[in-house]
Design an enzyme around this catalytic site. Sequence first.
Site, short mmCIF file in Angstrom:
data_model
loop_
_atom_site.label_atom_id
_atom_site.label_comp_id
_atom_site.label_asym_id
_atom_site.label_seq_id
_atom_site.Cartn_x
_atom_site.Cartn_y
_atom_site.Cartn_z
N GLU A 177 30.09 -10.60 30.57
CA GLU A 177 29.89 -10.78 29.13
C GLU A 177 29.01 -12.00 28.83
O GLU A 177 29.51 -13.10 28.64
CB GLU A 177 31.23 -10.92 28.40
CG GLU A 177 31.06 -11.05 26.89
CD GLU A 177 32.37 -11.29 26.15
OE1 GLU A 177 32.35 -11.27 24.91
OE2 GLU A 177 33.41 -11.50 26.80
N LYS A 214 29.49 -6.31 28.82
CA LYS A 214 29.94 -6.47 27.43
C LYS A 214 28.89 -7.32 26.72
O LYS A 214 28.71 -8.50 27.03
CB LYS A 214 31.32 -7.13 27.37
CG LYS A 214 31.84 -7.29 25.94
CD LYS A 214 33.32 -7.68 25.92
CE LYS A 214 33.80 -7.86 24.48
NZ LYS A 214 35.25 -8.12 24.39
#
Length: 297
Positions: A177, A214
Amino acid sequence: MSNSEQTQKMTSGKGFIAALDQSGGSSPKALRLYGIEEDEYSSEAEMFDLIHAMRSRIVTSSAFTGERVIGAILFEMTMDREIGGKPSAQYLWEDCGVVPFLKIDKGLADEEDGVQLMKPMPGLDELLSRAKEAGIFGTKMRSVINAASAEGIRKVVDQQFDIGEQVLKHDLVPIIEPEVTISIADKKEAEGILLDQLLRRLDELPDSFKVMLKLTLPETENLYQPLVNHNRVMRVVALSGGYSREEANERLSKNTGVIASFSRALTEGLDAKQSDEDFDATLDETIEGIYTASNSG
């Protein structure tokens, strides 16, 4: 737990990932949005008890099932506690049909080169072993990009993938992420640099390794299609990043193959003082909206 069933669900299941991984730093804000002010608890232990009660209420709601929610990201303390009389990860999979993930980062370092790398993670191998034993399927770790800095973004991606490979060696799937801050003036440029860096590291991975990504919802629709289609990417998911749920859903619906992994947008409108009936109805409406946006495009 059936790892093959979970892999299939995360690869091709319809739905989205619930991010229930608020940590110590973000817990007071999460509780405040849930209708619990800071003067209603007097210690960190009480705060975490309240956060766990909020998460448990969400997970045990009739609206929270594997038909629309395919995964959930947990905070370490949540993994170590019980929901519905079972260890949290076990309850998620056995009772909800939801694949459990674990947040593993220890927060962000100070900004340098326009980015915030992750702080050191002492004892990571021990945590990963414990997570595997608890029935966790994968992990999540967050960095932040605050400028279109080629050098800074390269450092973020390299750190994420280096730790991601450590996670993979424990037979866990990392969610990488590198969040791009939504308010920066050069967000579009930062996202272009990020795409190139992600593709560089993905192409260097062994064929047997698969990761999840993500990412902040991009300024250019379908910018991340090369990642969605990459043979070493299990799934691309999107964070809400400070957008309202309505705007996040609207942006998500325009990015084919990307599903949600929302945190604040998931709990928007929920209140500790709601009756169970109102709570479940609000959560059901929220989940349906995020589910629909995740399967559009």
